[in-house]
Design a protein around this motif. Sequence first.
Motif, PDB file in Angstrom:
ATOM      1  N   GLN A 173       0.826  -1.209   0.000  1.00  9.87           N
ATOM      2  CA  GLN A 173       0.000   0.000   0.000  1.00  9.87           C
ATOM      3  C   GLN A 173       0.861   1.259   0.000  1.00  9.87           C
ATOM      4  N   ASP A 174       0.340   2.302  -0.625  1.00  5.94           N
ATOM      5  CA  ASP A 174       0.893   3.655  -0.525  1.00  5.94           C
ATOM      6  C   ASP A 174      -0.293   4.572  -0.247  1.00  5.94           C
ATOM      7  N   GLN A 188       1.626  10.448   5.258  1.00  3.92           N
ATOM      8  CA  GLN A 188       1.761   9.414   4.228  1.00  3.92           C
ATOM      9  C   GLN A 188       2.513   8.221   4.797  1.00  3.92           C
ATOM     10  N   ASN A 189       2.210   7.047   4.254  1.00  8.41           N
ATOM     11  CA  ASN A 189       2.946   5.834   4.605  1.00  8.41           C
ATOM     12  C   ASN A 189       2.835   4.848   3.454  1.00  8.41           C
ATOM     13  N   ASP A 190       3.815   3.974   3.342  1.00  6.30           N
ATOM     14  CA  ASP A 190       3.769   2.934   2.314  1.00  6.30           C
ATOM     15  C   ASP A 190       4.519   1.710   2.806  1.00  6.30           C
ATOM     16  N   PRO A 229      -0.576   4.147  10.353  1.00  6.59           N
ATOM     17  CA  PRO A 229      -0.245   2.717  10.248  1.00  6.59           C
ATOM     18  C   PRO A 229      -0.959   2.044   9.088  1.00  6.59           C
ATOM     19  N   LEU A 230      -0.335   0.994   8.564  1.00  5.33           N
ATOM     20  CA  LEU A 230      -0.888   0.242   7.436  1.00  5.33           C
ATOM     21  C   LEU A 230      -1.846  -0.856   7.882  1.00  5.33           C
ATOM     22  N   GLY A 231      -2.042  -1.016   9.162  1.00  5.53           N
ATOM     23  CA  GLY A 231      -2.958  -1.997   9.726  1.00  5.53           C
ATOM     24  C   GLY A 231      -3.075  -1.750  11.217  1.00  5.53           C
TER      25      GLY A 231
END
Length: 279
Positions: free
Chosen positions: A88-89, A101-103, A142-144
Motif C-alpha cells: 500500500q501507498d 503518508q505511509n507505504d 499505520p498500514l494496519g
Amino acid sequence: MNQPILKARVALVVASLLFTFLPWQSHAGAWVAEKGGSYNKIGISDYSATDFFGGNPDLGEFEGSSVSYYGEWGLGNNWGLFTSVLYQDITQTDAAGVAIQNDGLGDIDIGVKYQWQAEPFVLSTQLLAKLPYLYDEDDTLPLGNGQEDIEAKVLVGKSLGSLGYVGFELGYRFRTDEPSDEIRYLIEYGVSLSDNFYLRAKLDGIESANNADVQFINGGNLSRTPEFDIGKLELTAGWSFGQPSEGSHWGAELTYTDDLYGDNTLQGDGVQVALTRTF
C-alpha cells in the motif's frame, strides 16, 4: 525513482514470478480446486475518499494505491489453501490540509478451505488467519491495526448453467485486541457472456460486533477504525485468454468498487486492473 514507486515495481515483479512458477479453473469462493490446480491474481488499485460514514470532521481526503496478490491451490481430498498480501501507498489529509503518508506491505491473510459437497449445491468451510508482521503499528499513519485475527466462514455456491452462478458467504472474525469482532458476509453473481468474456457482481459487507475497547487507535487511520460497518458494491468485467478446457491460461479483469453504506469508516470508490492465471 522515488522509493514508493520502486517498492511497487518490486512487488509487481515478485507477484509475476509467483504466477510463472505456481503450478484450476477460476470459480466462486465455495469451489475448491482439484489437487495441483491453482488460481492466481495480481491487481493494481487506486482508491479515494472525501467523505466519512458518520460525519467525521477531521477528513479532507484519503488516497491510496496498492499492488495485491491473491492465490488459491488445490491440495487434494477437497482441501484448498489460499493466501493474499498487499503493498500500500496511502495519504490521509485532514480538514486543515495537513497530510501524512505511509507505504509498505500490509497484513498477510492465509487460510485453508474444505469442500463438503458439490450437489445439489457446493458447501465449503474455511479458516483464515490475518498476520500483521510486515509493518509498524505505531506509525503515525499505520498500514494496519497490528493484531492477529482468526476468521471462520461458511461458503455456498450454486451453478445456474448458462445463467451463471451465485455465491453466498457468512463468517465471524475474532480480533485479539482493541478492535471489534466482525460479522462478514458476501453475495456474488457471475455469468459468462461468451467463451472468453464474463461479468461478476458482489456485495461485500462487514458488520461490527460492537465490542471494541476504543474508538480510534494508532494515530487515527480512518480506513482502519476499530469499530465500523461497511457495505461495498464490486462490479467486474473479465476476459479469459484461453478456454477452460485448455487448462492453464491467462486472464484480465477491470473492477469498480463503491462504498454503498456504512458507519464510522471512509466513504469512497476505487478501480482495479488485474491479471489472472489459472493452472
